[in-house]
Design a protein around this motif. Structure first.
Motif, PDB file in Angstrom:
ATOM      1  N   ASP A 219      38.534  -4.371  12.742  1.00  0.00           N
ATOM      2  CA  ASP A 219      38.296  -4.179  14.172  1.00  0.00           C
ATOM      3  C   ASP A 219      37.509  -5.380  14.690  1.00  0.00           C
ATOM      4  N   ALA A 220      38.179  -6.241  15.458  1.00  0.00           N
ATOM      5  CA  ALA A 220      37.543  -7.472  15.934  1.00  0.00           C
ATOM      6  C   ALA A 220      36.308  -7.175  16.781  1.00  0.00           C
ATOM      7  N   GLY A 247      37.719 -13.647   5.683  1.00  0.00           N
ATOM      8  CA  GLY A 247      39.063 -13.725   6.240  1.00  0.00           C
ATOM      9  C   GLY A 247      39.124 -13.111   7.621  1.00  0.00           C
ATOM     10  N   ALA A 248      38.418 -11.994   7.815  1.00  0.00           N
ATOM     11  CA  ALA A 248      38.424 -11.327   9.117  1.00  0.00           C
ATOM     12  C   ALA A 248      37.713 -12.167  10.169  1.00  0.00           C
ATOM     13  N   VAL A 249      36.594 -12.780   9.790  1.00  0.00           N
ATOM     14  CA  VAL A 249      35.867 -13.649  10.719  1.00  0.00           C
ATOM     15  C   VAL A 249      36.771 -14.770  11.211  1.00  0.00           C
ATOM     16  N   ARG A 250      37.504 -15.367  10.314  1.00  0.00           N
ATOM     17  CA  ARG A 250      38.420 -16.454  10.691  1.00  0.00           C
ATOM     18  C   ARG A 250      39.580 -15.930  11.527  1.00  0.00           C
ATOM     19  N   ARG A 251      40.147 -14.811  11.121  1.00  0.00           N
ATOM     20  CA  ARG A 251      41.298 -14.240  11.822  1.00  0.00           C
ATOM     21  C   ARG A 251      40.947 -13.838  13.252  1.00  0.00           C
TER      22      ARG A 251
END
Length: 371
Positions: A219-220, A247-251
């Motif tokens: 969840d961004a 990975g989520a931070v980058r995505r």
């Protein structure tokens, strides 16, 4: 399959695991079983920093059997692991299969053993969040209902099982293996001082934070809120980043929010516990950290919608959703940290006295004849 032993020892016990928390919490049981243990790693966590380092830290031999289910989704991991385990159990029959917790490896081990009519021992049975949005909740329920020996850590866990019709001689209250795991891995005073000095940290003057659960990383908006709240803390932040979180931070395009935070890669168990023991407070969405904080006597902000460990919430932790309560709680605690730390230091952990591994292995021997 990457590696396999020729045969399981007579009266041997298969210990199926796949993630860092399982390795940490099952280390004492593996050590107690000694040569009777055959460790099977499904490969759910395949990064060296999330797997092999924890065997080395605890002085355990490498797993005798390895599969490679990592990288797939939940269904893919369970399906691939089940096929591999079923094939292995068709050729090697342990007297029992031990699984721990609520991961994909846990339910995979239980399903595969049950299919071959091998007794299942569930360590940390009876946890319930009552939140069906959590995949782990299904893993716990399925595993408990397949198990022949359910090792419940607390009386609340025993009661959860009883409400589902699971009780009697199948359930024993053992305490949680996390207590002895923390005590065994926690560095001594000199090493702790060195750990803090290496990072320029003062005891009791920083926060240690971990975030890795899908509800926060997928969840961004939630991840953005958590990282933003960390910048409002009254002290420096140490943030070991799980590969999923990085990975989520980058995505999600949130890399700029890491600036000013003490970002590191995944930490080994000893290093993490050494930093946690001397932090002002902890922030995490980890179930294991909810238990560890009660042994380390440090306050914890749990950033989740629900928890399966209400015992920690009574004195050591508070449950908050991503939002301003994160920094508000930190600011409130900061006003009288010495008093808060003194109060927690006087409390016993609700997760037992530190003899769970010994008790579980003794019960396995008594019921399934491993001696």
């Amino acid at each position: 399959m990457h590696q396999e032993i020729a045969a399981i020892p007579d009266g041997g016990v298969a210990v199926v695991l796949g993630t860092r928390p399982e390795i940490i919490k099952l280390a004492g049981i593996i050590a107690e079983l000694g040569p009777k243990a055959c460790v099977i790693h499904t490969g759910q966590h395949y990064d060296t920093g999330l797997s092999d380092v924890f065997f080395t830290e605890r002085g355990l031999p490498a797993p005798q059997v390895r599969f490679a289910v990592g990288g797939a989704g939940r269904g893919g991991q369970i399906g691939a692991g089940l096929a591999s385990l079923d094939e292995w159990f068709a050729r090697h029959r342990p007297v029992a299969v031990v699984v721990q917790g609520d991961t994909n490896a846990t339910v995979t081990g239980a399903l595969a053993a049950n299919a071959r009519r091998i007794p299942v021992v569930h360590v940390e049975a009876g946890l319930r969040s009552f939140d069906k949005t959590m995949p782990e909740e299904y893993n716990r329920i399925i595993t408990d209902h397949l198990s022949d020996l359910l090792c419940a850590a607390t009386e609340g866990n025993v009661e959860n099982l009883a409400r589902e019709g699971i009780g009697g001689a199948a359930v024993i209250r053992t305490g949680n293996t996390v207590v002895e795991a923390v005590r065994a891995a926690l560095p001594g005073p000199d090493r702790c001082r060195a750990l803090l000095a290496e990072r320029g940290l003062a005891p009791g003057r920083y926060a240690l934070v971990t975030v890795h659960r899908p509800e926060n990383t997928d969840d961004a908006a939630a991840l953005r809120t958590i990282l933003t709240e960390l910048h409002r803390f009254p002290c420096p932040v140490v943030l070991p980043l799980h590969p999923r979180t990085l990975g989520a931070v980058r995505r999600h395009g949130l890399v700029d929010l890491l600036d000013g935070l003490g970002v590191t890669g995944p930490l080994g168990s000893a290093e993490f516990l050494g930093l946690a023991a001397h932090a002002a407070f902890l922030v995490s969405d980890s179930g294991g950290v909810q238990e560890e904080c009660t042994v380390l006597k440090r306050p914890l902000i749990v950033v989740r919608r629900s928890t399966e460990r209400p015992e920690a919430m009574r004195d050591f932790a508070v449950l908050v959703s991503p939002g301003p309560l994160i920094s508000k709680t930190a600011a409130e605690w900061w006003k009288d940290l010495p008093g808060l730390h003194r109060r927690l230091a006087r409390l016993e952990s609700p997760f037992g006295a530190g003899d769970a591994s010994r008790r579980i292995v003794a019960e396995i021997a008594r019921r399934f004849g491993t001696r």
